[in-house]
Scaffold this motif. Structure first.
Motif, PDB file in Angstrom:
ATOM      1  N   MET A  24     -15.056 -17.464   2.040  1.00 27.56           N
ATOM      2  CA  MET A  24     -16.389 -18.048   1.840  1.00 27.56           C
ATOM      3  C   MET A  24     -17.359 -17.519   2.890  1.00 27.56           C
ATOM      4  SD  MET A  24     -15.779 -22.149   1.283  1.00 27.56           S
ATOM      5  CE  MET A  24     -16.128 -22.398   2.985  1.00 27.56           C
ATOM      6  N   TRP A  25     -16.876 -17.476   4.136  1.00 30.28           N
ATOM      7  CA  TRP A  25     -17.772 -17.026   5.215  1.00 30.28           C
ATOM      8  C   TRP A  25     -18.027 -15.529   5.137  1.00 30.28           C
ATOM      9  CZ3 TRP A  25     -20.917 -20.218   7.279  1.00 30.28           C
ATOM     10  CH2 TRP A  25     -20.576 -21.559   7.360  1.00 30.28           C
ATOM     11  N   SER A  26     -17.018 -14.764   4.760  1.00 26.34           N
ATOM     12  CA  SER A  26     -17.251 -13.321   4.586  1.00 26.34           C
ATOM     13  C   SER A  26     -18.345 -13.104   3.549  1.00 26.34           C
ATOM     14  CB  SER A  26     -15.969 -12.622   4.108  1.00 26.34           C
ATOM     15  OG  SER A  26     -14.987 -12.719   5.101  1.00 26.34           O
ATOM     16  N   ALA A  31     -26.246 -12.780   4.422  1.00 25.37           N
ATOM     17  CA  ALA A  31     -27.362 -13.716   4.679  1.00 25.37           C
ATOM     18  C   ALA A  31     -27.472 -14.007   6.172  1.00 25.37           C
ATOM     19  CB  ALA A  31     -27.155 -15.011   3.889  1.00 25.37           C
ATOM     20  N   TRP A  32     -26.327 -14.063   6.867  1.00 27.03           N
ATOM     21  CA  TRP A  32     -26.376 -14.305   8.317  1.00 27.03           C
ATOM     22  C   TRP A  32     -26.999 -13.117   9.049  1.00 27.03           C
ATOM     23  CZ3 TRP A  32     -25.375 -18.757  11.111  1.00 27.03           C
ATOM     24  CH2 TRP A  32     -25.000 -19.848  10.330  1.00 27.03           C
ATOM     25  N   ALA A  33     -26.826 -11.905   8.487  1.00 29.30           N
ATOM     26  CA  ALA A  33     -27.498 -10.731   9.079  1.00 29.30           C
ATOM     27  C   ALA A  33     -29.005 -10.840   8.840  1.00 29.30           C
ATOM     28  CB  ALA A  33     -26.943  -9.453   8.455  1.00 29.30           C
ATOM     29  N   LEU A  65     -16.571 -18.365  20.164  1.00 26.60           N
ATOM     30  CA  LEU A  65     -15.764 -18.503  18.947  1.00 26.60           C
ATOM     31  C   LEU A  65     -16.689 -18.651  17.750  1.00 26.60           C
ATOM     32  CD1 LEU A  65     -13.211 -21.157  20.258  1.00 26.60           C
ATOM     33  CD2 LEU A  65     -12.859 -18.679  20.078  1.00 26.60           C
ATOM     34  N   ALA A  66     -16.236 -18.150  16.593  1.00 33.67           N
ATOM     35  CA  ALA A  66     -16.998 -18.323  15.341  1.00 33.67           C
ATOM     36  C   ALA A  66     -18.450 -17.914  15.556  1.00 33.67           C
ATOM     37  CB  ALA A  66     -16.894 -19.766  14.855  1.00 33.67           C
ATOM     38  N   CYS A  67     -18.638 -16.730  16.069  1.00 29.66           N
ATOM     39  CA  CYS A  67     -19.952 -16.326  16.603  1.00 29.66           C
ATOM     40  C   CYS A  67     -21.005 -16.080  15.531  1.00 29.66           C
ATOM     41  CB  CYS A  67     -19.805 -15.083  17.474  1.00 29.66           C
ATOM     42  SG  CYS A  67     -19.321 -13.599  16.556  1.00 29.66           S
ATOM     43  N   GLY A  68     -20.610 -15.855  14.274  1.00 29.59           N
ATOM     44  CA  GLY A  68     -21.619 -15.459  13.294  1.00 29.59           C
ATOM     45  C   GLY A  68     -22.350 -14.236  13.818  1.00 29.59           C
ATOM     46  N   ASP A  90     -15.129 -13.880  15.706  1.00 28.70           N
ATOM     47  CA  ASP A  90     -15.266 -14.628  14.450  1.00 28.70           C
ATOM     48  C   ASP A  90     -14.074 -14.267  13.577  1.00 28.70           C
ATOM     49  OD1 ASP A  90     -17.960 -16.007  12.958  1.00 28.70           O
ATOM     50  OD2 ASP A  90     -16.363 -15.307  11.620  1.00 28.70           O
ATOM     51  N   VAL A  91     -13.711 -15.166  12.661  1.00 26.86           N
ATOM     52  CA  VAL A  91     -12.589 -14.877  11.767  1.00 26.86           C
ATOM     53  C   VAL A  91     -12.990 -13.838  10.713  1.00 26.86           C
ATOM     54  CG1 VAL A  91     -13.001 -16.628   9.978  1.00 26.86           C
ATOM     55  CG2 VAL A  91     -10.661 -16.030  10.615  1.00 26.86           C
ATOM     56  N   ALA A  92     -14.281 -13.723  10.442  1.00 25.83           N
ATOM     57  CA  ALA A  92     -14.743 -12.791   9.407  1.00 25.83           C
ATOM     58  C   ALA A  92     -15.208 -11.488  10.049  1.00 25.83           C
ATOM     59  CB  ALA A  92     -15.891 -13.419   8.616  1.00 25.83           C
ATOM     60  N   ASP A 117      -9.222 -15.801  14.827  1.00 26.57           N
ATOM     61  CA  ASP A 117      -9.211 -17.096  14.141  1.00 26.57           C
ATOM     62  C   ASP A 117      -9.111 -18.172  15.211  1.00 26.57           C
ATOM     63  OD1 ASP A 117      -8.620 -19.412  12.794  1.00 26.57           O
ATOM     64  OD2 ASP A 117      -7.090 -18.510  11.505  1.00 26.57           O
ATOM     65  N   MET A 118     -10.065 -19.067  15.261  1.00 29.13           N
ATOM     66  CA  MET A 118     -10.059 -20.044  16.372  1.00 29.13           C
ATOM     67  C   MET A 118      -8.887 -21.017  16.289  1.00 29.13           C
ATOM     68  SD  MET A 118     -13.138 -22.715  15.883  1.00 29.13           S
ATOM     69  CE  MET A 118     -14.253 -22.328  14.568  1.00 29.13           C
ATOM     70  N   GLU A 119      -8.219 -21.073  15.156  1.00 30.82           N
ATOM     71  CA  GLU A 119      -7.040 -21.933  15.075  1.00 30.82           C
ATOM     72  C   GLU A 119      -5.807 -21.264  15.671  1.00 30.82           C
ATOM     73  OE1 GLU A 119      -6.677 -24.864  11.592  1.00 30.82           O
ATOM     74  OE2 GLU A 119      -7.595 -23.075  10.740  1.00 30.82           O
ATOM     75  N   PHE A 139     -15.518 -26.633  10.455  1.00 31.86           N
ATOM     76  CA  PHE A 139     -15.135 -25.941   9.228  1.00 31.86           C
ATOM     77  C   PHE A 139     -13.661 -25.555   9.174  1.00 31.86           C
ATOM     78  CE2 PHE A 139     -19.759 -24.870   9.478  1.00 31.86           C
ATOM     79  CZ  PHE A 139     -20.130 -25.579   8.349  1.00 31.86           C
ATOM     80  N   VAL A 140     -12.925 -25.759  10.269  1.00 27.19           N
ATOM     81  CA  VAL A 140     -11.511 -25.333  10.220  1.00 27.19           C
ATOM     82  C   VAL A 140     -10.644 -26.497   9.737  1.00 27.19           C
ATOM     83  CG1 VAL A 140     -11.842 -23.634  12.046  1.00 27.19           C
ATOM     84  CG2 VAL A 140     -10.921 -25.869  12.635  1.00 27.19           C
ATOM     85  N   PRO A 141      -9.571 -26.201   9.007  1.00 25.33           N
ATOM     86  CA  PRO A 141      -8.731 -27.274   8.476  1.00 25.33           C
ATOM     87  C   PRO A 141      -8.112 -28.150   9.560  1.00 25.33           C
ATOM     88  CG  PRO A 141      -8.276 -25.223   7.334  1.00 25.33           C
ATOM     89  CD  PRO A 141      -9.204 -24.885   8.464  1.00 25.33           C
TER      90      PRO A 141
HETATM   91  C1  LIG Z   1     -22.212 -22.066  10.424  1.00 24.96           C
HETATM   92  S1  LIG Z   1     -21.638 -20.503  10.954  1.00 24.96           S
HETATM   93  C2  LIG Z   1     -22.114 -20.556  12.678  1.00 24.96           C
HETATM   94  C3  LIG Z   1     -22.253 -19.189  13.304  1.00 24.96           C
HETATM   95  C4  LIG Z   1     -22.651 -19.173  14.777  1.00 24.96           C
HETATM   96  N1  LIG Z   1     -21.704 -19.904  15.595  1.00 24.96           N
HETATM   97  C5  LIG Z   1     -24.043 -19.715  14.995  1.00 24.96           C
HETATM   98  O1  LIG Z   1     -24.201 -20.807  15.527  1.00 24.96           O
HETATM   99  O2  LIG Z   1     -25.005 -19.020  14.626  1.00 24.96           O
HETATM  100  C6  LIG Z   1     -19.900 -20.749  10.974  1.00 24.96           C
HETATM  101  C7  LIG Z   1     -19.093 -19.561  11.459  1.00 24.96           C
HETATM  102  O3  LIG Z   1     -17.725 -19.969  11.612  1.00 24.96           O
HETATM  103  C8  LIG Z   1     -16.904 -18.872  11.282  1.00 24.96           C
HETATM  104  N2  LIG Z   1     -15.549 -19.378  11.050  1.00 24.96           N
HETATM  105  C9  LIG Z   1     -15.107 -20.180  10.065  1.00 24.96           C
HETATM  106  N3  LIG Z   1     -13.799 -20.453  10.234  1.00 24.96           N
HETATM  107  C10 LIG Z   1     -13.391 -19.805  11.369  1.00 24.96           C
HETATM  108  C11 LIG Z   1     -12.156 -19.685  12.077  1.00 24.96           C
HETATM  109  N4  LIG Z   1     -11.059 -20.295  11.653  1.00 24.96           N
HETATM  110  N5  LIG Z   1     -12.127 -18.958  13.214  1.00 24.96           N
HETATM  111  C12 LIG Z   1     -13.229 -18.311  13.650  1.00 24.96           C
HETATM  112  N6  LIG Z   1     -14.417 -18.361  13.009  1.00 24.96           N
HETATM  113  C13 LIG Z   1     -14.520 -19.111  11.889  1.00 24.96           C
HETATM  114  C14 LIG Z   1     -17.603 -18.287  10.067  1.00 24.96           C
HETATM  115  O4  LIG Z   1     -17.181 -16.991   9.756  1.00 24.96           O
HETATM  116  C15 LIG Z   1     -19.066 -18.384  10.502  1.00 24.96           C
HETATM  117  O5  LIG Z   1     -19.469 -17.224  11.171  1.00 24.96           O
END
Ligand SMILES: C[S@@+](CC[C@H](N)C(=O)[O-])C[C@H]1O[C@@H](n2cnc3c(N)ncnc32)[C@H](O)[C@@H]1O
Length: 292
Positions: A24-26, A31-33, A65-68, A90-92, A117-119, A139-141
């Motif tokens: 989903m995030w990939s 759009a994030w770019a 983590l999850a830097c987008g 980021d995971v993606a 993957d932050m998990e 967003f992580v399980p």
């Molecule tokens: C709402 S965006 C936030 C991006 C960025 N942190 C910001 O504030 O602009 C959520 C981000 O979490 C990443 N993400 C989702 N699950 C993840 C995981 N398990 N490990 C690392 N990144 C993850 C997505 O790929 C996405 O880039």
């Protein structure tokens, strides 16, 4: 012999859910770019507080983590200076590619990007002075597992700052979108098992996650993050494009469905309309602390 633990038809296993969330995030990375500058601006107050509380110093190592698109880590790079190091992760891979391009534009030698993957962080223990994560942990399980990973990679004395969205009721700029999609589809949104943007919106629950992971001096505060858009169309286009849990669902619907959805959304945002513009309240929760 069928087991209660076996997935039923149409039910995903946790690993399948994880893969689904990562895809989903990939899918929303373009759009994030496109909206990287907008996101930096919109979430500036969060970044400022995160950096104030973790206080990255010259020569230190920082992990985002999850830097987008990497906005928080890019801001941290100025603080650690050329002798420090910032890893944007980021995971993606599509997200780290965006962050990487922004690093190159800025010519920051002390910043690298990594798919993590932050998990389950493929990083050595006690390897960072600061860990940052903005608007993503929910967003992580298994957020508890991600928080234990934060503890593991922090050095003794290391600091963390993590923001998540507050409750759905206090974030109508996004809650309304989930509400109207749920109403139009006559189904819960996000779908069962998929953690949504407000799943950590309770401050007590959030603090508990960090305390349970043996982190110290845990503190949760609120940050006001209002959202103003010049028009309904601006808000709707951007919010649905950036929202990982929604954009794939909307992309698979008919034009008639999406038109009806917009009509529903226009009605729902009336309380936030000021002329052509929309002005929404918004609240993020900021958890901070350190490893002793
Ligand atoms: C709402 S965006 C936030 C991006 C960025 N942190 C910001 O504030 O602009 C959520 C981000 O979490 C990443 N993400 C989702 N699950 C993840 C995981 N398990 N490990 C690392 N990144 C993850 C997505 O790929 C996405 O880039």
């Amino acid at each position: 012999v069928s087991s209660e633990l076996e997935p039923k038809e149409n039910m995903k296993t946790v690993d399948e859910t994880r893969d689904h969330i990562h895809r989903m995030w990939s899918a929303v990375a373009p759009a994030w770019a496109d909206h990287a500058a907008y996101v930096d601006d919109r979430s500036h107050a969060e970044a400022i507080q995160m950096l104030r509380l973790t206080d990255p110093r010259p020569g230190e190592r920082v992990l985002e983590l999850a830097c987008g698109a990497g906005g928080v880590g890019l801001a941290a790079a100025e603080l650690v200076g050329p002798d420090g190091e910032v890893v944007l992760s980021d995971v993606a891979v599509e997200m780290t590619a965006i962050a990487s391009a922004r690093v190159a534009t800025r010519g920051l030698d002390q910043v690298t990007t990594r798919v993590l993957d932050m998990e389950q962080l493929a990083e050595p223990e006690c390897s960072y002075d600061v860990v940052l994560c903005r608007d993503s942990l929910m967003f992580v399980p298994d957020p508890g597992r991600a928080v234990r990973e934060i503890y593991r990679v922090l050095r003794p004395g290391g600091r963390f700052a993590v923001t998540v969205w507050g409750s759905r009721a206090r974030n109508p700029w996004l809650g309304v979108v989930f509400d109207v999609v749920a109403a139009q589809m006559d189904a819960p949104m996000p779908p069962p098992g998929v953690p949504g943007p407000f799943s950590l919106g309770d401050a007590v629950k959030l603090a508990g996650l960090f305390r349970d992971a043996a982190l110290n001096d845990v503190c949760v505060t609120e940050i006001s993050v209002p959202l103003r858009d010049d028009s309904f169309d601006d808000w709707w286009q951007r919010t649905t494009a950036l929202a990982g849990p929604l954009s794939m669902i909307l992309a698979s619907q008919t034009e008639a469905f999406n038109a009806a959805l917009r009509t529903r959304a226009r009605e729902a945002v009336r309380p936030y309309q000021t002329g052509r513009a929309l002005e929404f309240p918004g609240v993020a929760l900021l958890a901070s602390g350190r490893r002793v």
